[in-house]
Design a protein around this motif. Structure first.
Motif, PDB file in Angstrom:
ATOM      1  N   ALA A 117       6.169  29.278  68.245  1.00 49.04           N
ATOM      2  CA  ALA A 117       7.581  28.888  68.310  1.00 49.04           C
ATOM      3  C   ALA A 117       7.729  27.415  67.942  1.00 49.04           C
ATOM      4  CB  ALA A 117       8.139  29.145  69.702  1.00 49.04           C
ATOM      5  N   LYS A 118       6.852  26.589  68.442  1.00 49.76           N
ATOM      6  CA  LYS A 118       6.888  25.152  68.121  1.00 49.76           C
ATOM      7  C   LYS A 118       6.685  24.935  66.625  1.00 49.76           C
ATOM      8  CE  LYS A 118       6.620  20.660  68.881  1.00 49.76           C
ATOM      9  NZ  LYS A 118       7.792  19.849  69.104  1.00 49.76           N
ATOM     10  N   LEU A 119       5.760  25.689  66.028  1.00 54.81           N
ATOM     11  CA  LEU A 119       5.519  25.579  64.593  1.00 54.81           C
ATOM     12  C   LEU A 119       6.756  25.984  63.801  1.00 54.81           C
ATOM     13  CD1 LEU A 119       3.707  25.056  62.181  1.00 54.81           C
ATOM     14  CD2 LEU A 119       2.816  27.389  62.434  1.00 54.81           C
ATOM     15  N   PHE A 120       7.390  27.072  64.185  1.00 54.82           N
ATOM     16  CA  PHE A 120       8.604  27.521  63.506  1.00 54.82           C
ATOM     17  C   PHE A 120       9.693  26.459  63.575  1.00 54.82           C
ATOM     18  CE2 PHE A 120      12.825  29.435  63.848  1.00 54.82           C
ATOM     19  CZ  PHE A 120      12.916  30.041  62.607  1.00 54.82           C
ATOM     20  N   LEU A 121       9.893  25.897  64.769  1.00 57.62           N
ATOM     21  CA  LEU A 121      10.945  24.898  64.957  1.00 57.62           C
ATOM     22  C   LEU A 121      10.624  23.598  64.214  1.00 57.62           C
ATOM     23  CD1 LEU A 121      11.635  25.571  68.726  1.00 57.62           C
ATOM     24  CD2 LEU A 121      13.132  26.146  66.800  1.00 57.62           C
ATOM     25  N   THR A 122       9.355  23.231  64.166  1.00 56.96           N
ATOM     26  CA  THR A 122       8.948  22.027  63.438  1.00 56.96           C
ATOM     27  C   THR A 122       9.143  22.226  61.942  1.00 56.96           C
ATOM     28  OG1 THR A 122       7.354  21.554  65.183  1.00 56.96           O
ATOM     29  CG2 THR A 122       7.096  20.338  63.132  1.00 56.96           C
ATOM     30  N   ASP A 123       8.767  23.409  61.444  1.00 55.84           N
ATOM     31  CA  ASP A 123       8.991  23.719  60.031  1.00 55.84           C
ATOM     32  C   ASP A 123      10.476  23.673  59.675  1.00 55.84           C
ATOM     33  OD1 ASP A 123       6.370  23.995  59.211  1.00 55.84           O
ATOM     34  OD2 ASP A 123       6.330  26.169  59.460  1.00 55.84           O
ATOM     35  N   ALA A 124      11.316  24.128  60.594  1.00 59.05           N
ATOM     36  CA  ALA A 124      12.761  24.085  60.359  1.00 59.05           C
ATOM     37  C   ALA A 124      13.222  22.638  60.182  1.00 59.05           C
ATOM     38  CB  ALA A 124      13.505  24.751  61.508  1.00 59.05           C
ATOM     39  N   GLY A 125      12.638  21.721  60.951  1.00 60.15           N
ATOM     40  CA  GLY A 125      12.965  20.306  60.807  1.00 60.15           C
ATOM     41  C   GLY A 125      12.543  19.748  59.463  1.00 60.15           C
ATOM     42  N   VAL A 126      11.397  20.210  58.977  1.00 58.62           N
ATOM     43  CA  VAL A 126      10.944  19.794  57.643  1.00 58.62           C
ATOM     44  C   VAL A 126      11.958  20.245  56.600  1.00 58.62           C
ATOM     45  CG1 VAL A 126       9.160  20.101  55.874  1.00 58.62           C
ATOM     46  CG2 VAL A 126       8.489  19.833  58.263  1.00 58.62           C
ATOM     47  N   ASP A 127      12.416  21.485  56.720  1.00 60.05           N
ATOM     48  CA  ASP A 127      13.361  22.027  55.740  1.00 60.05           C
ATOM     49  C   ASP A 127      14.673  21.247  55.703  1.00 60.05           C
ATOM     50  OD1 ASP A 127      11.570  23.968  54.930  1.00 60.05           O
ATOM     51  OD2 ASP A 127      12.417  25.527  56.223  1.00 60.05           O
ATOM     52  N   VAL A 128      15.154  20.821  56.863  1.00 57.74           N
ATOM     53  CA  VAL A 128      16.409  20.048  56.920  1.00 57.74           C
ATOM     54  C   VAL A 128      16.264  18.761  56.098  1.00 57.74           C
ATOM     55  CG1 VAL A 128      17.894  18.690  58.462  1.00 57.74           C
ATOM     56  CG2 VAL A 128      17.180  20.991  59.122  1.00 57.74           C
ATOM     57  N   ILE A 129      15.163  18.058  56.303  1.00 60.71           N
ATOM     58  CA  ILE A 129      14.936  16.787  55.602  1.00 60.71           C
ATOM     59  C   ILE A 129      14.654  17.028  54.122  1.00 60.71           C
ATOM     60  CG2 ILE A 129      13.441  14.747  55.492  1.00 60.71           C
ATOM     61  CD1 ILE A 129      13.000  15.215  58.573  1.00 60.71           C
ATOM     62  N   LYS A 130      13.841  18.030  53.826  1.00 60.36           N
ATOM     63  CA  LYS A 130      13.496  18.353  52.435  1.00 60.36           C
ATOM     64  C   LYS A 130      14.747  18.677  51.621  1.00 60.36           C
ATOM     65  CE  LYS A 130      10.841  21.725  49.768  1.00 60.36           C
ATOM     66  NZ  LYS A 130       9.939  22.892  49.867  1.00 60.36           N
ATOM     67  N   GLN A 131      15.634  19.510  52.175  1.00 58.79           N
ATOM     68  CA  GLN A 131      16.849  19.880  51.453  1.00 58.79           C
ATOM     69  C   GLN A 131      17.724  18.671  51.145  1.00 58.79           C
ATOM     70  OE1 GLN A 131      18.656  22.945  53.828  1.00 58.79           O
ATOM     71  NE2 GLN A 131      17.089  24.442  53.304  1.00 58.79           N
ATOM     72  N   ARG A 132      17.850  17.762  52.118  1.00 57.36           N
ATOM     73  CA  ARG A 132      18.677  16.565  51.887  1.00 57.36           C
ATOM     74  C   ARG A 132      18.012  15.666  50.849  1.00 57.36           C
ATOM     75  NH1 ARG A 132      23.921  15.075  52.034  1.00 57.36           N
ATOM     76  NH2 ARG A 132      24.071  12.830  52.211  1.00 57.36           N
ATOM     77  N   ALA A 133      16.701  15.511  50.937  1.00 54.45           N
ATOM     78  CA  ALA A 133      15.974  14.683  49.964  1.00 54.45           C
ATOM     79  C   ALA A 133      16.150  15.235  48.554  1.00 54.45           C
ATOM     80  CB  ALA A 133      14.490  14.616  50.331  1.00 54.45           C
ATOM     81  N   GLN A 134      16.039  16.546  48.418  1.00 55.73           N
ATOM     82  CA  GLN A 134      16.195  17.164  47.102  1.00 55.73           C
ATOM     83  C   GLN A 134      17.623  17.027  46.588  1.00 55.73           C
ATOM     84  OE1 GLN A 134      14.579  21.046  48.093  1.00 55.73           O
ATOM     85  NE2 GLN A 134      12.666  20.545  47.048  1.00 55.73           N
ATOM     86  N   LEU A 135      18.594  17.171  47.474  1.00 50.34           N
ATOM     87  CA  LEU A 135      19.991  16.995  47.074  1.00 50.34           C
ATOM     88  C   LEU A 135      20.235  15.576  46.568  1.00 50.34           C
ATOM     89  CD1 LEU A 135      22.949  18.009  46.931  1.00 50.34           C
ATOM     90  CD2 LEU A 135      23.199  17.113  49.248  1.00 50.34           C
ATOM     91  N   LEU A 136      19.741  14.592  47.308  1.00 57.61           N
ATOM     92  CA  LEU A 136      19.919  13.204  46.875  1.00 57.61           C
ATOM     93  C   LEU A 136      19.199  12.945  45.555  1.00 57.61           C
ATOM     94  CD1 LEU A 136      19.632  11.336  50.281  1.00 57.61           C
ATOM     95  CD2 LEU A 136      21.700  11.655  48.900  1.00 57.61           C
ATOM     96  N   GLY A 137      18.028  13.558  45.365  1.00 61.90           N
ATOM     97  CA  GLY A 137      17.305  13.409  44.108  1.00 61.90           C
ATOM     98  C   GLY A 137      18.083  14.013  42.942  1.00 61.90           C
ATOM     99  N   THR A 138      18.675  15.157  43.170  1.00 58.91           N
ATOM    100  CA  THR A 138      19.487  15.815  42.144  1.00 58.91           C
ATOM    101  C   THR A 138      20.719  14.985  41.830  1.00 58.91           C
ATOM    102  OG1 THR A 138      18.713  17.983  42.869  1.00 58.91           O
ATOM    103  CG2 THR A 138      20.731  17.933  41.571  1.00 58.91           C
ATOM    104  N   PHE A 139      21.329  14.445  42.880  1.00 55.59           N
ATOM    105  CA  PHE A 139      22.516  13.602  42.685  1.00 55.59           C
ATOM    106  C   PHE A 139      22.161  12.364  41.872  1.00 55.59           C
ATOM    107  CE2 PHE A 139      25.366  10.176  44.013  1.00 55.59           C
ATOM    108  CZ  PHE A 139      26.571  10.743  43.632  1.00 55.59           C
TER     109      PHE A 139
END
Length: 106
Positions: A77-99
């Motif tokens: 469960a901790k791994l799943f929740l930690t991975d979810a946190g990675v995805d939140v940051i990754k998506q924003r980073a990719q959006l800013l890179g695309t922008f």
């Protein structure tokens, strides 16, 4: 990925996820700075406002995931929740890179 490939157990995978968060945060910050450098004053203000709102969301989401972890003892469960946190940051980073890429082509 290489970190995960060398992981022996769930705790190692969690440590890899935290390392990935750090890496994506660096990319996010670089992409934010690059985007800010290409914008006029009005658009910089709009991006700054949006980024501050996103940071509040990220922090609130992180608090929720941390609280959710308190209810369970499974490392999976901790791994799943930690991975979810990675995805939140990754998506924003990719959006800013695309922008940034789009703003340099205009």
């Amino acid at each position: 990925q290489s970190c995960l490939d060398n992981s022996d157990d769930s705790q190692d995978m969690i440590d890899c996820a935290y390392a990935a968060q750090d890496d994506w945060n660096k990319i996010l910050n670089a992409n934010y700075q690059a985007a800010m450098a290409t914008l006029n004053k009005q658009r910089r203000q709009a991006l700054r406002k949006a980024q501050r709102a996103w940071l509040k969301y990220r922090d609130a989401d992180s608090e929720f995931r941390d609280a959710a972890w308190q209810f369970g003892d499974a490392l999976d469960a901790k791994l799943f929740l930690t991975d979810a946190g990675v995805d939140v940051i990754k998506q924003r980073a990719q959006l800013l890179g695309t922008f940034f890429e789009a703003s340099t082509q205009n």
